[in-house]
Scaffold this active site. Structure first.
Site, mmCIF file in Angstrom:
data_model
loop_
_atom_site.group_PDB
_atom_site.id
_atom_site.type_symbol
_atom_site.label_atom_id
_atom_site.label_comp_id
_atom_site.label_asym_id
_atom_site.label_seq_id
_atom_site.Cartn_x
_atom_site.Cartn_y
_atom_site.Cartn_z
ATOM 1 N N CYS A 38 -6.440 12.569 -7.193
ATOM 2 C CA CYS A 38 -5.711 13.575 -6.693
ATOM 3 C C CYS A 38 -4.019 13.324 -6.922
ATOM 4 O O CYS A 38 -3.466 14.459 -6.853
ATOM 5 C CB CYS A 38 -5.985 13.943 -5.088
ATOM 6 S SG CYS A 38 -7.708 14.415 -4.752
ATOM 7 N N GLY A 96 -0.520 2.191 7.138
ATOM 8 C CA GLY A 96 -0.482 1.325 8.101
ATOM 9 C C GLY A 96 0.196 -0.009 7.978
ATOM 10 O O GLY A 96 -0.010 -1.114 8.617
ATOM 11 N N LYS A 97 1.091 -0.157 7.001
ATOM 12 C CA LYS A 97 1.803 -1.348 6.658
ATOM 13 C C LYS A 97 2.659 -1.864 8.028
ATOM 14 O O LYS A 97 2.539 -2.873 8.252
ATOM 15 C CB LYS A 97 2.743 -1.084 5.541
ATOM 16 C CG LYS A 97 1.902 -0.552 4.265
ATOM 17 C CD LYS A 97 3.017 -0.439 2.886
ATOM 18 C CE LYS A 97 3.974 0.444 3.216
ATOM 19 N NZ LYS A 97 3.556 1.887 3.462
ATOM 20 N N THR A 98 3.370 -0.592 8.294
ATOM 21 C CA THR A 98 4.351 -1.139 9.690
ATOM 22 C C THR A 98 3.310 -1.579 10.870
ATOM 23 O O THR A 98 3.689 -2.584 11.499
ATOM 24 C CB THR A 98 5.346 0.039 9.849
ATOM 25 O OG1 THR A 98 6.065 0.248 8.667
ATOM 26 C CG2 THR A 98 6.068 -0.344 11.217
ATOM 27 N N ASP A 138 10.647 -5.323 7.044
ATOM 28 C CA ASP A 138 9.850 -3.938 6.801
ATOM 29 C C ASP A 138 10.797 -3.292 5.589
ATOM 30 O O ASP A 138 11.746 -3.407 5.369
ATOM 31 C CB ASP A 138 9.754 -3.121 8.143
ATOM 32 C CG ASP A 138 8.655 -2.036 8.101
ATOM 33 O OD1 ASP A 138 7.807 -2.043 7.146
ATOM 34 O OD2 ASP A 138 8.885 -0.958 8.820
ATOM 35 N N GLU A 139 9.944 -2.253 5.018
ATOM 36 C CA GLU A 139 10.628 -1.367 3.975
ATOM 37 C C GLU A 139 11.137 -2.167 2.934
ATOM 38 O O GLU A 139 12.291 -1.857 2.368
ATOM 39 C CB GLU A 139 11.567 -0.389 4.644
ATOM 40 C CG GLU A 139 11.024 0.384 5.840
ATOM 41 C CD GLU A 139 9.992 1.620 5.262
ATOM 42 O OE1 GLU A 139 9.872 1.782 4.044
ATOM 43 O OE2 GLU A 139 9.706 2.358 5.937
ATOM 44 N N GLY A 182 0.870 -1.265 0.158
ATOM 45 C CA GLY A 182 -0.041 -0.061 -0.153
ATOM 46 C C GLY A 182 0.849 1.286 0.127
ATOM 47 O O GLY A 182 2.157 1.169 0.049
ATOM 48 N N GLN A 196 10.837 -2.442 -0.070
ATOM 49 C CA GLN A 196 11.229 -1.559 -1.323
ATOM 50 C C GLN A 196 12.824 -1.410 -1.584
ATOM 51 O O GLN A 196 13.016 -1.036 -2.564
ATOM 52 C CB GLN A 196 10.158 -0.609 -1.715
ATOM 53 C CG GLN A 196 10.221 0.484 -0.794
ATOM 54 C CD GLN A 196 9.965 0.580 0.621
ATOM 55 O OE1 GLN A 196 9.198 -0.290 1.000
ATOM 56 N NE2 GLN A 196 9.897 1.604 1.409
ATOM 57 N N CYS A 210 -8.741 15.062 -0.667
ATOM 58 C CA CYS A 210 -10.261 14.809 -0.678
ATOM 59 C C CYS A 210 -10.838 13.962 0.456
ATOM 60 O O CYS A 210 -12.186 13.718 0.199
ATOM 61 C CB CYS A 210 -10.825 14.590 -2.222
ATOM 62 S SG CYS A 210 -10.474 12.693 -2.430
HETATM 63 P P1 ADP Z 1 2.985 2.907 6.526
HETATM 64 O O1 ADP Z 1 4.081 1.751 7.333
HETATM 65 O O2 ADP Z 1 2.154 2.354 5.718
HETATM 66 O O3 ADP Z 1 3.646 4.002 6.257
HETATM 67 P P2 ADP Z 1 2.308 3.395 9.364
HETATM 68 O O4 ADP Z 1 2.024 1.983 9.758
HETATM 69 O O5 ADP Z 1 3.968 3.794 9.736
HETATM 70 O O6 ADP Z 1 2.028 3.290 7.839
HETATM 71 O O7 ADP Z 1 1.672 4.292 10.031
HETATM 72 C C1 ADP Z 1 0.138 4.426 9.801
HETATM 73 C C2 ADP Z 1 -0.449 5.650 10.664
HETATM 74 O O8 ADP Z 1 -0.234 6.854 9.936
HETATM 75 C C3 ADP Z 1 -2.066 5.721 10.543
HETATM 76 O O9 ADP Z 1 -2.572 4.771 11.876
HETATM 77 C C4 ADP Z 1 -2.227 7.044 11.127
HETATM 78 O O10 ADP Z 1 -2.129 7.277 12.462
HETATM 79 C C5 ADP Z 1 -1.074 7.773 10.489
HETATM 80 N N1 ADP Z 1 -1.444 8.596 9.276
HETATM 81 C C6 ADP Z 1 -0.893 9.543 9.003
HETATM 82 N N2 ADP Z 1 -1.355 10.251 7.801
HETATM 83 C C7 ADP Z 1 -2.284 9.439 7.392
HETATM 84 C C8 ADP Z 1 -3.091 9.414 6.191
HETATM 85 N N3 ADP Z 1 -2.956 10.311 5.134
HETATM 86 N N4 ADP Z 1 -4.033 8.311 5.983
HETATM 87 C C9 ADP Z 1 -4.022 7.388 6.948
HETATM 88 N N5 ADP Z 1 -3.248 7.337 8.169
HETATM 89 C C10 ADP Z 1 -2.282 8.438 8.131
HETATM 90 ZN ZN ZN Z 2 -8.113 12.604 -3.470
#
Ligand code: ADP
Ligand code: ZN
Length: 183
Positions: A179, A20-22, A87-88, A15, A90, A147
């Site tokens: 967007c 929220g991947k991590t 994790d990470e 995603g 990519q 949006c």
């Molecule tokens: P990823 O590993 O995918 O970058 P993380 O698990 O580190 O995601 O963080 C996810 C968290 O980021 C969400 O639970 C929320 O608190 C926060 N967050 C910040 N910006 C957004 C956004 N635009 N949409 C959803 N969550 C967001």
């Molecule tokens: Zn949008």
């Protein structure tokens, strides 16, 4: 009759940024620890955004991790864990595909989190190939900052042009398809 075997498998959580991947990776690994399984967690060296010894989600949950430069080094831990978290993904090299398959063949559970697409919506590192090797795929979405729709894209708002530019909200936004195409 098919006889069930204790074989391993690959799970991929993908995603855009902030989806929220991590968080999801940590959730799955913590559950494995509750089940008294040995868990080892790896991340590539390029990413030191928050902390060197932990993987940390945007909501500040964290779990101890091992930093490696080469994905082949993950295989050295084959006798030390039942569950392998990455994790990470990519930012790892393409050997991660072979390493993950080798671990799964040994009966290991391999849980991989990573961006499936870069800031141009192009495949990112080994993740898209891993999707075709995985038994289980979870594609998460973030919230489009423009949006409020579901976001599957990561928009770079800074001016750099390299595929790998480490940054957070200063450089990236989660955006929906519509967007993503806007300025
Ligand atoms: P990823 O590993 O995918 O970058 P993380 O698990 O580190 O995601 O963080 C996810 C968290 O980021 C969400 O639970 C929320 O608190 C926060 N967050 C910040 N910006 C957004 C956004 N635009 N949409 C959803 N969550 C967001
Ligand atoms: Zn949008």
């Amino acid at each position: 009759m098919l006889t069930p075997k204790n074989s391993g498998w690959i799970e991929v959580i993908c995603g855009p940024m902030f989806s929220g991947k991590t968080e999801e990776l940590i959730r799955r690994l913590v559950r494995a620890q509750y089940a008294k399984q040995n868990v080892a967690i790896f991340k590539p060296k390029t990413d030191n955004r928050y902390s060197d010894d932990y993987i940390v989600s945007h909501n500040k949950r964290k779990i101890k991790s091992i930093i490696l430069e080469s994905s082949e080094d993950i295989y050295d831990y084959k006798d030390q864990a039942d569950v392998f978290g990455i994790d990470e993904a990519q930012f790892f090299d393409n050997n991660l595909i072979e390493v993950s398959n080798k671990l799964a063949r040994l009966g290991k559970r391999v849980v991989i989190a990573g961006l499936d697409k870069d800031y141009l919506s192009k495949p990112f590192g080994p993740v898209s190939a891993l999707l075709s090797h995985a038994e289980f795929i979870t594609k998460l979405n973030a919230i489009c900052v423009t949006c409020g729709d579901r976001a599957f894209f990561t928009k770079r708002i800074s001016k750099e042009n390299n595929q790998v530019i480490i940054g957070e909200k200063d450089k990236y936004q989660a955006r929906c398809r519509n967007c993503f195409d806007k300025k």
